[in-house]
Design a protein around this motif. Structure first.
Motif, mmCIF file in Angstrom:
data_model
loop_
_atom_site.group_PDB
_atom_site.id
_atom_site.type_symbol
_atom_site.label_atom_id
_atom_site.label_comp_id
_atom_site.label_asym_id
_atom_site.label_seq_id
_atom_site.Cartn_x
_atom_site.Cartn_y
_atom_site.Cartn_z
ATOM 1 N N UNK A 50 0.838 -1.199 0.000
ATOM 2 C CA UNK A 50 0.000 0.000 0.000
ATOM 3 C C UNK A 50 0.876 1.254 0.000
ATOM 4 N N UNK A 51 1.506 1.522 -1.130
ATOM 5 C CA UNK A 51 2.392 2.682 -1.235
ATOM 6 C C UNK A 51 1.622 4.002 -1.172
ATOM 7 N N UNK A 52 0.331 3.981 -1.487
ATOM 8 C CA UNK A 52 -0.486 5.196 -1.450
ATOM 9 C C UNK A 52 -1.076 5.456 -0.064
ATOM 10 N N UNK A 53 -0.781 4.572 0.893
ATOM 11 C CA UNK A 53 -1.247 4.736 2.284
ATOM 12 C C UNK A 53 -2.767 4.883 2.376
ATOM 13 N N UNK A 54 -3.465 3.985 1.735
ATOM 14 C CA UNK A 54 -4.925 4.004 1.778
ATOM 15 C C UNK A 54 -5.469 3.294 3.012
ATOM 16 N N UNK A 55 -4.691 2.398 3.587
ATOM 17 C CA UNK A 55 -5.131 1.602 4.722
ATOM 18 C C UNK A 55 -4.405 2.006 5.995
ATOM 19 N N UNK A 85 -14.271 4.607 -0.959
ATOM 20 C CA UNK A 85 -13.068 4.543 -0.124
ATOM 21 C C UNK A 85 -13.031 3.361 0.826
ATOM 22 N N UNK A 86 -13.868 2.359 0.588
ATOM 23 C CA UNK A 86 -13.896 1.165 1.451
ATOM 24 C C UNK A 86 -12.971 0.099 0.846
ATOM 25 N N UNK A 95 -5.737 -2.115 9.436
ATOM 26 C CA UNK A 95 -6.347 -2.648 8.221
ATOM 27 C C UNK A 95 -5.324 -3.436 7.398
ATOM 28 N N UNK A 96 -4.079 -2.962 7.391
ATOM 29 C CA UNK A 96 -3.021 -3.688 6.674
ATOM 30 C C UNK A 96 -2.832 -5.066 7.303
ATOM 31 N N UNK A 97 -2.778 -5.115 8.626
ATOM 32 C CA UNK A 97 -2.613 -6.400 9.316
ATOM 33 C C UNK A 97 -3.793 -7.336 9.046
ATOM 34 N N UNK A 128 -2.245 -6.891 -3.111
ATOM 35 C CA UNK A 128 -2.938 -5.601 -3.207
ATOM 36 C C UNK A 128 -1.869 -4.536 -3.366
ATOM 37 N N UNK A 129 -1.855 -3.863 -4.519
ATOM 38 C CA UNK A 129 -0.815 -2.893 -4.856
ATOM 39 C C UNK A 129 -1.437 -1.533 -5.141
ATOM 40 N N UNK A 130 -0.939 -0.489 -4.491
ATOM 41 C CA UNK A 130 -1.428 0.869 -4.748
ATOM 42 C C UNK A 130 -0.239 1.772 -5.078
ATOM 43 N N UNK A 131 -0.523 2.884 -5.725
ATOM 44 C CA UNK A 131 0.556 3.782 -6.083
ATOM 45 C C UNK A 131 0.101 5.203 -6.331
ATOM 46 N N UNK A 132 0.951 6.138 -5.952
ATOM 47 C CA UNK A 132 0.757 7.546 -6.259
ATOM 48 C C UNK A 132 1.694 7.913 -7.424
ATOM 49 N N UNK A 133 1.764 9.199 -7.734
ATOM 50 C CA UNK A 133 2.544 9.655 -8.886
ATOM 51 C C UNK A 133 4.017 9.274 -8.792
#
Length: 254
Positions: free
Chosen positions: A29-34, A138-139, A38-40, A59-64
């Motif tokens: 979760x590089x975008x820090x959504x969780x 956002x869930x 929640x990550x655990x 589960x992979x997230x990313x910002x710019x």
């Protein structure tokens, strides 16, 4: 000498342990959504489903700054090539759930022979459309939970069959069983009453009938037009990573 042996023991025990957990990580979760909790929770849930089906869930997230100008499909493919995920081997069976928070894109993908067979582009699109509402709100944890449930079900349904089709719904199967039972019982009751031999010709005498002729008269023609709604949902599709590894996929907005 004792210190040397102690240090060697620590290296032998803890380095493989750390490597094992790094290889079996599920949440990036590089975008820090969780949140941390929640990550655990997601790590535990993903590990449970991974072990059940022997498929590595990610589960992979990313910002710019993480995307570096890449779109969500390229970002996913590069991650698979570079990190080499898989349940029991590098570049093995993997299902990825990727979010691009710059363009608000979601991409579901499956790598490996079995995941690609049971999770083709069409099935991944059905899953993506099912979780899009939660993503928009956002869930993200709920979206992952629903993803696991759908994948869990789809892996049990033979390829080529729509897992969400009406024919697999329990209530439809009960309804069909009831209809068949009703037809059988109705047929038995009807036959018990004896066969009816009288029809519309029984009391009709054509020689003494006053009906001389009959004809059909065309009165009017009605044409009804219905606009076919457009499908605005994205589809995406599978492809090949920069490293030459094929995948199935579905891309859309949220």
């Amino acid at each position: 000498m004792r210190k040397f042996l102690l240090s060697l023991f620590v290296l032998i025990v803890f380095i493989p342990f750390s490597t094992f957990h790094a290889e079996n990580k599920h949440v990036y979760d590089y975008a820090n959504l969780l949140s941390d909790s929640e990550v655990n929770e997601l790590e535990q849930l993903a590990a449970e489903y991974s072990d059940r089906h022997e498929i590595h869930y990610i589960f992979l997230t990313g910002e710019e700054e993480h995307l570096n100008g890449r779109d969500v499909v390229k970002y996913t493919g590069d991650f698979y090539d570079e990190e080499a995920p898989g349940y029991d081997k590098a570049h093995g069976d993997t299902v990825m759930f990727t979010l691009d928070m710059v363009e608000r894109d979601v991409f579901l993908s499956a790598f490996g022979d079995r995941p690609k067979k049971y999770l083709d582009d069409k099935r991944l699109t059905q899953i993506r459309e099912h979780i899009t509402v939660d993503l928009t709100a956002g869930r993200y944890l709920d979206a992952n939970a629903k993803l696991f449930e759908k994948v869990d079900r789809y892996l049990e349904v033979r390829p080529g069959i729509n897992p969400d089709g009406i024919y697999l719904k329990w209530w439809f199967q009960v309804l069909v069983a009831c209809l068949i039972g009703a037809v059988v019982v109705g047929s038995m009751v009807f036959n018990l009453g004896g066969r009816v031999t009288v029809n519309h010709q029984t009391y009709f005498d054509p020689k003494h009938s006053r009906i001389r002729a009959k004809h059909d008269r065309f009165l009017r023609k009605t044409v009804t037009k219905t606009r076919i709604p457009k499908n605005n949902s994205s589809g995406g599709g599978g492809g090949v990573t920069g490293g030459g590894r094929s995948f199935t996929g579905s891309r859309g907005k949220f």
